[in-house]
Design a protein around this motif. Structure first.
Motif, short mmCIF file in Angstrom:
data_model
loop_
_atom_site.label_atom_id
_atom_site.label_comp_id
_atom_site.label_asym_id
_atom_site.label_seq_id
_atom_site.Cartn_x
_atom_site.Cartn_y
_atom_site.Cartn_z
N SER A 34 0.81 -1.22 0.00
CA SER A 34 0.00 0.00 0.00
C SER A 34 0.85 1.27 0.00
CB SER A 34 -0.92 0.01 1.22
OG SER A 34 -0.16 -0.05 2.43
N ASP A 35 2.13 1.14 0.24
CA ASP A 35 3.04 2.29 0.26
C ASP A 35 3.40 2.66 -1.16
OD1 ASP A 35 5.22 4.03 0.46
OD2 ASP A 35 5.94 3.10 2.31
N ARG A 36 3.02 3.85 -1.61
CA ARG A 36 3.23 4.25 -3.00
C ARG A 36 4.71 4.34 -3.36
NH1 ARG A 36 3.84 9.15 -0.71
NH2 ARG A 36 4.89 10.79 -1.93
N CYS A 37 5.56 4.53 -2.38
CA CYS A 37 6.99 4.74 -2.65
C CYS A 37 7.83 3.48 -2.53
CB CYS A 37 7.56 5.80 -1.70
SG CYS A 37 6.87 7.45 -1.93
N ARG A 38 7.28 2.43 -1.94
CA ARG A 38 8.07 1.23 -1.65
C ARG A 38 7.92 0.20 -2.76
NH1 ARG A 38 5.69 -1.08 3.07
NH2 ARG A 38 6.75 0.55 4.27
N VAL A 39 9.03 -0.47 -3.07
CA VAL A 39 9.03 -1.57 -4.04
C VAL A 39 9.28 -2.88 -3.30
CG1 VAL A 39 10.07 -2.55 -6.10
CG2 VAL A 39 9.86 -0.07 -5.88
N TRP A 40 8.39 -3.83 -3.49
CA TRP A 40 8.48 -5.16 -2.87
C TRP A 40 8.22 -6.19 -3.95
CZ3 TRP A 40 5.00 -9.20 -2.58
CH2 TRP A 40 5.28 -10.23 -1.66
N ILE A 41 8.93 -7.30 -3.89
CA ILE A 41 8.67 -8.43 -4.78
C ILE A 41 8.90 -9.70 -3.98
CG2 ILE A 41 11.03 -8.61 -5.69
CD1 ILE A 41 7.81 -9.02 -7.78
N ASP A 42 8.07 -10.70 -4.19
CA ASP A 42 8.20 -11.92 -3.41
C ASP A 42 9.26 -12.85 -3.97
OD1 ASP A 42 6.62 -12.42 -5.73
OD2 ASP A 42 5.86 -14.27 -4.82
N ASP A 43 9.47 -12.82 -5.30
CA ASP A 43 10.38 -13.77 -5.94
C ASP A 43 10.91 -13.15 -7.22
OD1 ASP A 43 11.48 -15.99 -7.42
OD2 ASP A 43 10.25 -17.35 -6.22
N TRP A 44 12.23 -13.07 -7.39
CA TRP A 44 12.83 -12.45 -8.58
C TRP A 44 12.40 -13.14 -9.86
CZ3 TRP A 44 15.90 -15.38 -11.80
CH2 TRP A 44 16.40 -16.59 -11.30
N ARG A 45 12.05 -14.41 -9.77
CA ARG A 45 11.65 -15.16 -10.97
C ARG A 45 10.35 -14.61 -11.56
NH1 ARG A 45 11.24 -21.09 -8.91
NH2 ARG A 45 10.22 -19.92 -7.22
N ARG A 46 9.57 -13.89 -10.75
CA ARG A 46 8.34 -13.30 -11.25
C ARG A 46 8.65 -12.20 -12.27
NH1 ARG A 46 3.69 -14.38 -9.13
NH2 ARG A 46 4.61 -15.01 -7.14
N TYR A 47 9.65 -11.37 -11.97
CA TYR A 47 10.08 -10.36 -12.93
C TYR A 47 10.46 -11.00 -14.27
CZ TYR A 47 10.77 -6.62 -9.37
OH TYR A 47 10.62 -5.65 -8.41
N VAL A 48 11.20 -12.09 -14.18
CA VAL A 48 11.71 -12.76 -15.39
C VAL A 48 10.57 -13.36 -16.20
CG1 VAL A 48 13.24 -14.58 -16.24
CG2 VAL A 48 13.92 -13.19 -14.26
N ALA A 49 9.67 -14.04 -15.51
CA ALA A 49 8.52 -14.64 -16.21
C ALA A 49 7.66 -13.57 -16.86
CB ALA A 49 7.69 -15.46 -15.22
N ASP A 50 7.45 -12.46 -16.15
CA ASP A 50 6.63 -11.37 -16.69
C ASP A 50 7.25 -10.79 -17.96
OD1 ASP A 50 5.03 -11.74 -14.49
OD2 ASP A 50 5.69 -9.93 -13.44
N LEU A 51 8.55 -10.50 -17.92
CA LEU A 51 9.20 -9.89 -19.09
C LEU A 51 9.22 -10.85 -20.26
CD1 LEU A 51 10.72 -7.55 -20.39
CD2 LEU A 51 12.85 -8.46 -19.41
N ALA A 52 9.54 -12.11 -20.00
CA ALA A 52 9.56 -13.10 -21.09
C ALA A 52 8.17 -13.27 -21.69
CB ALA A 52 10.09 -14.43 -20.57
N GLY A 53 7.15 -13.37 -20.85
CA GLY A 53 5.79 -13.53 -21.35
C GLY A 53 5.34 -12.33 -22.16
N PHE A 54 5.70 -11.14 -21.70
CA PHE A 54 5.37 -9.92 -22.42
C PHE A 54 6.04 -9.89 -23.79
CE2 PHE A 54 6.52 -5.40 -23.27
CZ PHE A 54 5.25 -4.90 -23.47
N ALA A 55 7.32 -10.25 -23.84
CA ALA A 55 8.05 -10.25 -25.10
C ALA A 55 7.50 -11.29 -26.07
CB ALA A 55 9.53 -10.51 -24.85
#
Length: 353
Positions: A119-140
């Motif tokens: 809920s913090d507009r300024c904070r970045v949180w991610i549960d698993d780095w693999r999510r970033y990778v899956a998202d970018l690959a799927g988008f591409a």
């Protein structure tokens, strides 16, 4: 390739009166659902969609923009850095479109107008780095390929986006035809040796502090004046433009990491630097290194370069000794050779690599 750069003395006016209207005329904004890509990567979807901005080179050319090449060369997928957002790259998108490339830029999870898990507009949180990778690959594989329209698909990424991009290249060796990694986060700068940072951050997350902000990091204050001393030597015009974008949109005010983000960034680094992972890369890479970088470790970039090259793939490292982390924010004297080098690489005959 010769590139006509925007003049810094009237940068804001040119962006407002020339660049932004031209980009808007060929822009499609959309939402990418990462559910399928994340499930295929063995991840449980968190819900929500990811915002993206796609720029069609054919529509751009139809506007009769001065200096446009009018020759379609494929599509560039753009992967931004930590606490950034796709719109920050307006100027780079302008140059790509002029050269004949469509561009698809995604807001990574927790950034820009994409889904967030705090809920913090300024904070970045991610549960698993693999999510970033899956998202970018799927988008591409979907939106990127759609805009490539049978032509080559390229990757351009910066900092955190470069670390994510490197992992995508390792896990999806046939996805991109070529890749540009600009000051990539092969390993983050943590202020302490990584061998110490890993167990310390792991302990803090184990104590339930994973969603807490890293000590000493503050919220972005849109009312505070821009301090140009934070980035000495950068282009004042470009820094002011980035700052105004951030001040004008609450979605762009991500500014600080959670401990869990740091933990996952360190896990991403270890995975990307694994020798067998580096050896799996097939995509030719152009890696830019910033001599005055304080956000990522150049030594990790050097190891990555050596291991990719040792695995038999083409990788070229170009270092700008006088550049800060964001090479695209530097004055024209540095930005010009940087942009020209990118286009020379993308247009180089395969036999020359």
């Amino acid at each position: 390739m010769e590139v006509t750069l925007l003049k810094e003395n009237d940068y804001a006016e040119t962006m407002a009166n020339v660049v932004k209207p031209a980009l808007a005329a060929c822009l499609t904004e959309g939402r990418f659902d990462p559910t399928q890509a994340e499930r295929e990567a063995g991840l449980t979807p968190l819900g929500g969609t990811l915002h993206y901005m796609a720029y069609d080179a054919s529509k751009f050319d139809a506007e009769n923009n001065q200096d446009a090449t009018a020759s379609f060369r494929g599509c560039i997928v753009l992967s931004h850095g930590f606490t950034e957002f796709a719109e920050k790259y307006d100027e780079m998108v302008w140059y790509f479109l002029l050269a004949g490339y469509s561009v698809c830029a995604i807001d990574h999870r927790g950034h820009g107008a994409s889904a967030r898990d705090t809920s913090d507009r300024c904070r970045v949180w991610i549960d698993d780095w693999r999510r970033y990778v899956a998202d970018l690959a799927g988008f591409a594989e979907t939106i990127g390929q759609q805009y490539a329209a049978g032509q080559p698909l390229y990757l351009y990424c910066h900092s955190m986006g470069g670390g994510i991009g490197a992992a995508v290249l390792e896990q999806h060796p046939a996805l991109f035809d070529r890749a540009v990694l600009s000051s990539p986060m092969i390993a983050p700068q943590t202020g302490m040796p990584l061998w110490l940072a890993r167990p310390l951050v792991g302990l803090l997350c184990g104590l339930g502090l994973g969603r807490r902000t890293v000590f000493g990091k503050k919220d972005f204050d849109p009312d505070a004046p821009l301090d140009l001393n934070d980035n000495p030597g950068a282009s004042e015009a470009r820094e002011r433009y980035f700052h105004q974008l951030r001040c004008g949109n609450v979605d762009y005010q991500t500014y600080k990491p959670a401990f869990q983000w740091v933990r996952q960034a360190l896990k991403l680094s270890r995975a990307v630097l694994a020798p067998n992972a580096c050896a799996g890369i097939e995509t030719p890479i152009l890696l830019f290194q910033s001599g005055r970088d304080v956000w990522v470790l150049n030594e990790a970039q050097d190891r990555f370069t050596e291991r990719v090259r040792g695995g038999g793939s083409h990788i070229e490292k170009v270092r700008y000794d006088d550049s800060l982390h964001e090479i695209f924010s530097m004055p024209n004297a540095i930005l010009g050779p940087y942009v020209s080098r990118i286009f020379d690489f993308l247009e180089m005959p395969t036999a020359s690599l």
